[in-house]
Design a protein around this motif. Structure first.
Motif, mmCIF file in Angstrom:
data_model
loop_
_atom_site.group_PDB
_atom_site.id
_atom_site.type_symbol
_atom_site.label_atom_id
_atom_site.label_comp_id
_atom_site.label_asym_id
_atom_site.label_seq_id
_atom_site.Cartn_x
_atom_site.Cartn_y
_atom_site.Cartn_z
ATOM 1 N N VAL A 1 1.324 -1.214 -0.547
ATOM 2 C CA VAL A 1 0.091 0.311 0.175
ATOM 3 C C VAL A 1 0.686 0.985 0.042
ATOM 4 O O VAL A 1 0.450 1.946 -0.198
ATOM 5 N N ARG A 2 1.962 1.352 0.660
ATOM 6 C CA ARG A 2 2.525 2.099 1.299
ATOM 7 C C ARG A 2 3.393 2.384 -0.273
ATOM 8 O O ARG A 2 3.735 3.910 -0.937
ATOM 9 N N ARG A 3 3.977 1.819 -1.301
ATOM 10 C CA ARG A 3 4.534 1.675 -2.640
ATOM 11 C C ARG A 3 3.701 2.098 -4.086
ATOM 12 O O ARG A 3 4.086 3.066 -4.453
ATOM 13 N N LYS A 4 2.550 1.384 -3.353
ATOM 14 C CA LYS A 4 1.342 2.571 -4.458
ATOM 15 C C LYS A 4 1.411 3.373 -4.362
ATOM 16 O O LYS A 4 1.415 4.410 -5.757
ATOM 17 N N THR B 1 1.994 9.078 -6.433
ATOM 18 C CA THR B 1 2.110 10.563 -5.836
ATOM 19 C C THR B 1 3.328 10.732 -7.217
ATOM 20 O O THR B 1 3.233 11.921 -8.185
ATOM 21 N N LYS B 2 4.285 9.799 -7.534
ATOM 22 C CA LYS B 2 5.364 10.344 -8.349
ATOM 23 C C LYS B 2 5.276 10.655 -9.792
ATOM 24 O O LYS B 2 5.266 11.333 -10.513
ATOM 25 N N LEU B 3 3.942 9.670 -10.604
ATOM 26 C CA LEU B 3 3.767 9.476 -11.789
ATOM 27 C C LEU B 3 2.309 11.287 -11.772
ATOM 28 O O LEU B 3 2.293 11.357 -13.226
ATOM 29 N N GLY C 1 3.596 13.538 -10.878
ATOM 30 C CA GLY C 1 4.580 14.693 -10.685
ATOM 31 C C GLY C 1 4.954 15.539 -9.889
ATOM 32 O O GLY C 1 4.975 16.304 -8.485
ATOM 33 N N GLY C 2 4.920 14.138 -7.961
ATOM 34 C CA GLY C 2 5.037 14.599 -7.894
ATOM 35 C C GLY C 2 3.902 15.411 -6.256
ATOM 36 O O GLY C 2 4.697 15.751 -4.971
ATOM 37 N N LYS C 3 2.948 15.364 -6.739
ATOM 38 C CA LYS C 3 1.954 16.012 -6.010
ATOM 39 C C LYS C 3 0.736 15.058 -5.767
ATOM 40 O O LYS C 3 0.607 14.068 -6.608
ATOM 41 N N GLN C 4 -0.226 15.757 -4.958
ATOM 42 C CA GLN C 4 -1.073 14.564 -4.762
ATOM 43 C C GLN C 4 -2.223 15.311 -5.371
ATOM 44 O O GLN C 4 -2.234 16.822 -6.198
ATOM 45 N N GLY C 5 -3.709 14.598 -5.760
ATOM 46 C CA GLY C 5 -4.683 15.066 -6.803
ATOM 47 C C GLY C 5 -6.181 14.132 -6.939
ATOM 48 O O GLY C 5 -5.510 13.793 -5.551
ATOM 49 N N ARG C 6 -6.272 13.502 -7.870
ATOM 50 C CA ARG C 6 -7.971 12.642 -7.477
ATOM 51 C C ARG C 6 -7.702 11.540 -8.344
ATOM 52 O O ARG C 6 -7.082 11.365 -9.698
ATOM 53 N N LEU C 7 -7.875 10.373 -7.568
ATOM 54 C CA LEU C 7 -7.775 9.232 -7.636
ATOM 55 C C LEU C 7 -9.127 8.103 -7.237
ATOM 56 O O LEU C 7 -10.370 8.983 -6.652
ATOM 57 N N LEU C 8 -9.291 6.958 -8.555
ATOM 58 C CA LEU C 8 -10.081 6.914 -9.204
ATOM 59 C C LEU C 8 -9.817 5.164 -8.223
ATOM 60 O O LEU C 8 -8.557 4.785 -9.816
ATOM 61 N N ASP C 9 -9.589 4.705 -7.703
ATOM 62 C CA ASP C 9 -9.450 2.688 -7.530
ATOM 63 C C ASP C 9 -10.883 2.883 -8.482
ATOM 64 O O ASP C 9 -11.883 1.840 -7.114
ATOM 65 N N ASP D 1 -6.682 12.581 -12.083
ATOM 66 C CA ASP D 1 -5.224 12.426 -12.797
ATOM 67 C C ASP D 1 -4.569 11.273 -12.539
ATOM 68 O O ASP D 1 -4.056 10.743 -13.583
ATOM 69 N N ILE D 2 -5.804 10.054 -11.543
ATOM 70 C CA ILE D 2 -4.756 8.925 -11.523
ATOM 71 C C ILE D 2 -6.239 7.925 -11.305
ATOM 72 O O ILE D 2 -6.918 7.877 -10.719
ATOM 73 N N ILE D 3 -6.458 6.784 -12.286
ATOM 74 C CA ILE D 3 -7.074 5.420 -12.514
ATOM 75 C C ILE D 3 -6.459 4.864 -12.247
ATOM 76 O O ILE D 3 -5.357 4.193 -12.738
ATOM 77 N N THR D 4 -6.810 3.834 -11.436
ATOM 78 C CA THR D 4 -6.151 2.105 -10.657
ATOM 79 C C THR D 4 -7.447 0.993 -10.765
ATOM 80 O O THR D 4 -8.158 1.420 -9.956
ATOM 81 N N LEU D 5 -6.552 0.227 -11.212
ATOM 82 C CA LEU D 5 -7.098 -1.100 -11.265
ATOM 83 C C LEU D 5 -5.809 -2.262 -10.544
ATOM 84 O O LEU D 5 -5.447 -2.752 -11.989
#
Length: 300
Positions: free
Chosen positions: A86-89, A94-96, A98-106, A161-165
């Motif tokens: 979880v910490r690595r994800k 965050t790295k992807l 640009g080093g900042k938080q954004g909006r995430l859909l899991d 900004d990021i969508i994860t599956l």
């Protein structure tokens, strides 16, 4: 009810031939057929339970991604690994971004451990999950409502900004339609992260019909790097990175040994050797790891 696909979900061709017979060792003990498209070599479970019937194949107290209380040695190993991953994800997204938080859909967030970790790190999070038990668990853990996947079509276009599956796409009946909706919800330049087992890994070749990551009929599709790239290209996405999920080789090997007959099954040393060999093979063969994380980008 079962449904039979007459066309390959990746390339649309109709020349489909039987590849393997695999038994569901987790729930039903039924045997299912995996076919391979002769045009693009994509493999998928066919025929398969339809979306209305698949639920009973998930009805197991040991199915840890839907049940945080699942017990047993294998599930305890899974939970320890989850704590670190979880910490690595969260660090990766965050790295992807640009080093900042954004909006995430899991999408397919399970019991919400990753979402909770991302929210704690400052991300604005949204989760979708089909399983009632897991959805309720995630709602409590994340501290906000988790919706059903049908809510995907109601999300504002270009809002994430990021969508994860994470090991989810292989479960989705409406493969191409769901990808279209996910891309619609992604910002231009946003990243889509898809983690799936790799049917061309050494552990898949070694265990064959006993390979736990076939997980029929819950896993409807069995991706390789080539088929994933072709599928995402069909939807206008470019794969920017292909990252290893090295721990999966050990976890899948541990499950696969349990699938073998008692006279053939090995113990912990066998599992360690199988996992190590798979990862070493992958390092020498274009990243053919047991599971692969694909980072795709929507065009600006």
């Amino acid at each position: 009810m079962t449904e039979l696909l007459e066309r390959c979900p990746v390339c649309g061709k109709t020349d489909l031939r039987e590849k393997l017979q695999v038994q569901d060792r987790s729930v039903s003990q039924e045997t299912f057929t995996i076919v391979q498209c002769q045009a693009c070599e994509f493999q998928f479970t066919n025929p398969r339970p339809d979306a209305a019937s698949i639920g009973r194949y998930y009805e197991s107290a040991a199915y840890v991604s839907h049940n945080s209380g699942a017990q047993g040695l294998i599930n305890q190993v899974y939970k320890v690994a989850r704590f670190f991953t979880v910490r690595r994800k969260v660090s990766l997204i965050t790295k992807l971004n640009g080093g900042k938080q954004g909006r995430l859909l899991d999408y397919g967030c399970g019991t919400g451990h990753f979402l909770a970790g991302a929210k704690k790190a400052g991300w604005q999070v949204t989760g979708l999950e089909p399983n009632d038990l897991a959805r309720a668990d995630a709602t409590t853990r994340v501290g906000q409502p988790i919706e059903e996947p049908s809510a995907l079509g109601t999300l504002a276009p270009g809002s994430f900004d990021i969508i994860t599956l994470w090991h989810v796409l292989e479960h989705v009946h409406t493969l191409n339609e769901t990808l279209d909706q996910l891309i619609r919800a992604l910002k231009p330049g946003g990243k889509l992260l898809i983690a799936v087992p790799n049917v061309e890994s050494l552990d898949a070749q070694h265990y064959r019909q006993d390979w736990a990551a076939y997980d029929v009929p819950r896993h409807l599709y069995h991706f390789s790097p080539a088929s994933m790239r072709q599928l995402l290209s069909r939807h206008g996405l470019a794969v920017r990175q292909k990252l290893p999920l090295a721990l999966d080789a050990y976890y899948v090997s541990m499950l696969s040994e349990k699938h073998r007959s008692p006279e053939r099954a090995g113990g912990p040393l066998t599992v360690l050797r199988a996992g190590y060999s798979s990862n070493r093979y992958a390092a020498q063969h274009d990243g053919q790891y047991s599971s692969v994380l694909y980072v795709a980008e929507r065009g600006a």
